[in-house]
Design a protein around this motif. Structure first.
Motif, PDB file in Angstrom:
ATOM      1  N   GLN A 130     -77.027  -7.247  12.143  1.00  0.00           N
ATOM      2  CA  GLN A 130     -78.324  -6.835  11.615  1.00  0.00           C
ATOM      3  C   GLN A 130     -78.800  -5.522  12.248  1.00  0.00           C
ATOM      4  N   LYS A 156     -81.277  -3.512  10.057  1.00  0.00           N
ATOM      5  CA  LYS A 156     -82.610  -4.136  10.024  1.00  0.00           C
ATOM      6  C   LYS A 156     -83.323  -3.895  11.346  1.00  0.00           C
ATOM      7  N   GLY A 185     -78.680  -4.126   6.936  1.00  0.00           N
ATOM      8  CA  GLY A 185     -79.826  -4.961   6.581  1.00  0.00           C
ATOM      9  C   GLY A 185     -81.019  -4.127   6.176  1.00  0.00           C
ATOM     10  N   GLY A 218     -73.036  -3.814  11.528  1.00  0.00           N
ATOM     11  CA  GLY A 218     -74.246  -4.426  10.979  1.00  0.00           C
ATOM     12  C   GLY A 218     -74.899  -3.646   9.855  1.00  0.00           C
TER      13      GLY A 218
END
Lengths: 528, 194
Positions: free
Chosen positions: A123, A126, A263, A261
């Motif tokens: 993530q 994000k 997001g 990652g």
């Protein structure tokens, strides 16, 4: 001129200043261009471990002055660039903390606690978006507080503080910074005393340059930029290089990191992190308004407050703080970013720099001339007060930087992950040479490099002995102002040796200066 | 670094001094030297002076205030609470700092003297006349700058490498491009001194 006229004049000084170029038929002023350039440069240096806003400000100041010269029209472009760097590096600092578990700045340390686990959980994008949104929200909140409170505070100061009170206020600020910054109040006091000692070498009003040991190099005093940059920048570079040297010696290699990652930040995420941002923004702004209280403390308190709140409010499926909670990133980034604007409240209203970035703004104003940060700036006179126009111009540059931050800052920030790939053992020596060259071009004397090396060694020793360099720097910057204000106050009171106790305000400040030392030492003694 | 244990037979081991104690003694000694010897000898006016019948603050007062604060800090460190994990200097700190200082000093010497030495050996004119001429004006900065960057990188890595040399070259070219090429009035080291 009315207050509104001054605000408009400040905005126009930025928007309609000297033109850099025309874009789609609209003229773009040089100040706006410099804010934009400073902002993107700030994100780059913030995202590069080992660099940071202090180094960037130190290197850019001589370049900017050589480009724009020593006249009042240079103030807004130069300071606009520096404000851009401050804003950009604040958001950029979260990048290496989240992606590579390496805080770009000390303030970002708490960001690593939840940011890096989010990266490992796939993530990273994000986490970066949460950091950006929280950072910009906190920064904007603190800027609004600056715009509202700095003029009011300055007017109060000008109305109630005469020379003895101003002298006492400087002493109060110095004692506050000395004992609150860092872990040991005694070491903070020692750093402040050293700063005062060095700034008084070779200066004074008498024909004989005091404490100069008859050395010509010391007769004109120690250059402020060499001392400040030496202690802050060169000392930090030596310290970082030494850490890498030890890592290489013990582990056999210097660790590299990798990225993963993806997001997006959804509306539900924003609703979840908003309470944490709000709490941390208030904490950071309150702390930032006090001279010398760094953003690191704000980040720590914001994180601690958010953690306590999270324990009561979290859903069963949400991770705890320290295990990849996006609220942890939000709490930290909102707190450390909201210090930035509030830190300028004591600079613009009192003339007292509260942090190292503010020191460079004072240095820029001092080098260029035409703007003396302090209560005199906010005089709303019917005749034009050019310093007040510049103050509102500075507020306008901060708004422009915030708009950039909200719009393109996040995208650019997420592109900066690549900067981490430059090995620090090569990057830092390049920055070292760049810093020496930047100092040299200001005064074209090898003595500048010599002074910077001396103060760099001093800064390194201070860091290794757990002595914060910030009280040294603030004392060095305020030392001459303290002496000249005291001289004037002494003369103005007819040679009264007790001029520091000549009014209840001055007595309160002096009592506060002693009380803050005693209270802090007693508290630290109990917790030791 | 401070108070290493004595392990010779028949002698009691020496107690290691706390780092704060050492720092406090240094601060107190410096403050005492400043207030008692240096300040009286190296300022012409005292704590106050009388000018045209009026009392004014003398040049010694502000440094005396600094010395007094330093002494207070020293006393607080000496008699204050002691942290068990107080940071202290070790031999490696001193060794590393010495290496950095030596590298920068060598770099400074090269910056200052390589250009004049080269013109003395290979040019007809004095360096002062050639200090705005390529390649002479870059010789000092390039040699000294290379030593600083490549030297510092090599100390960290424990060996001289091609990448350290490359970093030195890139740094020199970058700084020349940043300061010298676009600005006629900016001078790189040592061209403002010679």
């Amino acid at each position: 001129m009315t207050a509104l006229d001054y605000v408009l004049a400040g905005v126009l000084a930025v928007i309609h200043g000297p033109e850099a170029f025309t874009l789609l038929g609209f003229p773009v002023s040089i100040t706006v261009l410099m804010v934009v350039a400073g902002f993107f440069a700030g994100i780059v240096v913030g995202a590069t471990p080992g660099l940071g806003q202090v180094i960037a400000l130190a290197i850019s100041l001589p370049i900017l002055i050589s480009i724009f010269g020593f006249n009042a029209s240079a103030l807004l472009p130069v300071m606009g660039f520096m404000i851009g760097i401050m804003k950009g590096s604040t958001v950029g600092g979260a990048v290496p903390a989240i992606l590579f578990n390496t805080p770009g700045t000390p303030d970002s340390y708490m960001t690593t606690l939840d940011g890096y686990p989010m990266t490992r959980n796939g993530q990273a994008q994000k986490a970066l978006r949460v950091a950006h949104f929280s950072s910009v929200s906190g920064d904007t909140f603190s800027d609004i507080c600056l715009f509202v409170f700095a003029p009011s505070l300055a007017i109060l100061v000008e109305r109630y503080l005469d020379l003895p009170e101003k002298t006492a206020l400087i002493i109060l600020s110095l004692s506050f910074i000395a004992v609150v910054v860092g872990r040991s109040p005694a070491k903070g006091l020692a750093a402040a005393a050293l700063g005062l000692f060095f700034v008084y070498v070779g200066t004074g009003e008498d024909f004989h340059p005091r404490l100069s040991l008859n050395a010509p190099a010391l007769a004109d005093g120690i250059p402020i930029t060499a001392a400040v940059i030496g202690v802050l920048v060169i000392g930090s570079i030596f310290s970082e290089l030494e850490k890498l040297w030890r890592e290489k010696s013990t582990a056999g290699t210097i660790t590299a990191t990798s990225q993963s990652g993806d997001g997006r930040l959804h509306w539900t995420d924003i609703r979840r992190i908003a309470p944490y941002i709000g709490r941390s923004a208030v904490i950071g702004t309150a702390i930032g308004a006090l001279p010398g209280i760094g953003s690191t403390l704000a980040a720590t308190l914001g994180y601690a407050s958010g953690s306590a709140f999270h324990r009561r409010r979290k859903a069963p499926d949400e991770p705890d703080f320290g295990k990849g909670a996006m609220q942890g990133i939000a709490a930290t980034e909102a707190a450390n970013s909201s210090v930035a604007g509030a830190n300028l409240i004591p600079v613009l209203s009192l003339g007292i720099p509260g942090n190292t970035a503010a020191v460079f703004l004072v240095l820029a104003a001092d080098s260029i001339g035409g703007f003396n940060p302090g209560p005199g700036v906010f005089r709303f006179t019917s005749d034009v007060n050019p310093e007040l126009v510049i103050a509102f111009g500075l507020f306008t540059t901060m708004v422009i930087a915030n708009i950039l931050n909200w719009t393109v800052g996040g995208v650019f920030m997420r592109c900066m992950g690549i900067m981490i790939r430059i090995p620090r053992q090569f990057l830092l020596p390049v920055v070292l040479l760049l810093t020496f060259a930047s100092l040299y071009v200001q005064q074209t004397s090898m003595a500048m490099i010599g002074f910077a090396l001396f103060f760099g060694a001093l800064g390194y020793l201070m860091i290794k002995l757990g002595v914060s360099p910030l009280p040294f720097v603030i004392a060095f910057v305020l030392g001459r102002q303290l002496e000249s204000t005291a001289r004037q106050a002494f003369s103005a009171t007819g040679g009264d040796p007790f001029f520091l106790f000549s009014s209840w305000i001055a007595v309160t400040f002096m009592a506060g200066a002693v009380a803050i030392i005693v209270i802090t030492i007693r508290r630290r003694s109990k917790s030791a | 670094m401070y108070g290493a244990d004595s392990r010779r037979p028949g002698r009691r081991p020496m107690r290691s001094l706390h780092p704060d104690t050492v720092l406090a003694v240094i601060l107190l000694a410096f403050a005492a030297a400043l207030l008692l010897f240096w300040l009286p000898a190296d300022t012409d006016t005292g704590l106050y002076e009388i000018k045209r019948g009026k009392f004014t603050i003398g040049d010694a007062l502000a440094p005396a205030f600094a010395g007094a604060v330093m002494a207070v800090a020293g006393l607080l460190l000496l008699f204050g609470p002691r942290a068990h994990d107080a940071p202290k200097l070790d031999a490696d700190h001193v060794r590393f700092l010495s290496a950095m200082i030596a590298i920068v000093l060598v770099g400074m010497v090269l910056m200052r003297w390589v250009g004049p030495a080269a013109t003395m050996l290979f040019a007809d004119d004095d360096y002062r006349l050639l200090r705005d001429t390529v390649p002479w004006k870059y010789l000092g900065f390039a040699s000294g700058g290379f030593v600083i960057v490549a030297g510092a990188s090599s100390v960290v890595e424990g060996r001289f490498s091609r990448r350290a040399a490359l970093a030195g070259l890139v740094a020199i070219l970058l700084i020349i491009a940043l300061y010298d090429l676009p600005f006629d009035d900016l001078l790189l080291p040592p061209n403002g001194d010679v």
